[in-house]
Write a protein that holds these residues in place. Structure first.
Motif, PDB file in Angstrom:
ATOM      1  N   UNK A 121      25.608  82.418  14.003  1.00 14.00           N
ATOM      2  CA  UNK A 121      25.603  81.789  15.332  1.00 14.00           C
ATOM      3  C   UNK A 121      26.467  82.601  16.299  1.00 14.00           C
ATOM      4  N   UNK A 122      27.626  83.065  15.835  1.00 13.00           N
ATOM      5  CA  UNK A 122      28.487  83.910  16.676  1.00 13.00           C
ATOM      6  C   UNK A 122      27.782  85.210  17.027  1.00 13.00           C
ATOM      7  N   UNK A 144      12.779  84.385  31.832  1.00  9.64           N
ATOM      8  CA  UNK A 144      13.437  83.950  30.607  1.00  9.64           C
ATOM      9  C   UNK A 144      13.844  85.199  29.817  1.00  9.64           C
ATOM     10  N   UNK A 145      14.944  85.109  29.082  1.00  9.43           N
ATOM     11  CA  UNK A 145      15.375  86.195  28.216  1.00  9.43           C
ATOM     12  C   UNK A 145      15.303  85.691  26.780  1.00  9.43           C
ATOM     13  N   UNK A 146      14.707  86.500  25.925  1.00  8.21           N
ATOM     14  CA  UNK A 146      14.578  86.166  24.508  1.00  8.21           C
ATOM     15  C   UNK A 146      15.171  87.311  23.710  1.00  8.21           C
ATOM     16  N   UNK A 147      16.137  86.990  22.853  1.00  7.89           N
ATOM     17  CA  UNK A 147      16.743  87.987  21.975  1.00  7.89           C
ATOM     18  C   UNK A 147      16.408  87.592  20.547  1.00  7.89           C
ATOM     19  N   UNK A 159      17.448  83.769  20.212  1.00  9.49           N
ATOM     20  CA  UNK A 159      18.176  83.091  21.294  1.00  9.49           C
ATOM     21  C   UNK A 159      17.339  83.228  22.550  1.00  9.49           C
ATOM     22  N   UNK A 160      17.202  82.137  23.303  1.00 12.25           N
ATOM     23  CA  UNK A 160      16.432  82.223  24.544  1.00 12.25           C
ATOM     24  C   UNK A 160      17.021  81.341  25.619  1.00 12.25           C
ATOM     25  N   UNK A 169      19.373  78.458  20.437  1.00  8.58           N
ATOM     26  CA  UNK A 169      19.354  79.388  19.309  1.00  8.58           C
ATOM     27  C   UNK A 169      18.640  78.756  18.130  1.00  8.58           C
ATOM     28  N   UNK A 170      17.716  79.507  17.563  1.00  7.65           N
ATOM     29  CA  UNK A 170      17.032  79.114  16.333  1.00  7.65           C
ATOM     30  C   UNK A 170      17.428  80.130  15.274  1.00  7.65           C
TER      31      UNK A 170
END
Length: 198
Positions: A121-122, A144-147, A159-160, A169-170
């Motif tokens: 998560x960090x 939108x930003x998706x990492x 993360x989006x 975060x998934x």
């Protein structure tokens, strides 16, 4: 019937059955081929850590890769060395897709499997999302930003959200990639070849 004849027949039937596996090739989903070409860029480090759908996206990818590596060094220490990862050599291999509605950042994280629970998560919120905030702002503007964080084979976190905000975060052992395909469709049609993924 002799045993060798039975064995030959069984082998023939097995080979015939195996030849039909994969014959049912359904057409790829929109964006799937372009996504796979982009994802293929993250296989191993060969001196370059950033790639993109355009020159501007590739520039963002290079900056993102460097910033994520620096933040990771600041936040995490000890444990198995990420530099022992033979394929990434400690680099955050990155591909940036500048889509119509979203900027997608695919990132191969060295030794992702070692980031578990709160550490993962960090990684997603304090390293990858922060790196996206700092490097993708010119591309993202109102998008939108998706990492998406990938290990050796599968994605372990996505993360989006909008830049300036906290991401949703998934995380998991293997987060589904299929929802990312749609962001690789360009102008109503997805580029089909790896050459189009700079």
């Amino acid at each position: 019937m002799t045993q060798s004849l039975r064995l030959a027949q069984a082998l023939f039937l097995l080979l015939a059955a195996l030849s039909f596996i994969g014959c049912d090739k359904s057409p790829p989903e929109p964006g799937q081929e372009a996504y796979q070409a982009a994802n293929g860029k993250l296989g191993s480090f060969d001196g370059k850590a950033g790639f993109g759908s355009s020159d501007a996206a590739a520039s963002v990818a290079e900056k993102f890769a460097a910033r994520a590596k620096a933040l990771d060094g600041e936040l995490f220490s000890g444990g198995e060395s990420k530099f022992d990862d033979a394929t990434t050599k400690g680099n955050f291999l990155t591909y940036v897709q500048d889509g119509e509605k979203a900027v997608v950042i695919l990132v191969r994280v060295p030794a992702l499997k070692n980031y578990e629970g709160d550490d993962r998560k960090s990684l997603m919120e304090e390293i990858l999302w922060v790196a996206a905030q700092e490097t993708a702002k010119d591309l993202a503007k109102d998008k939108e930003v998706i990492v998406a964080a990938r290990g050796a084979l599968t994605y372990g976190g996505i993360a989006k959200g909008k830049l300036g905000g906290k991401p949703s975060v998934e995380m998991g052992a293997a987060v589904p990639e299929k929802p990312l395909y749609a962001h690789f469709v360009v102008g109503g049609a997805a580029p089909a070849k790896a050459e189009e993924a700079k």
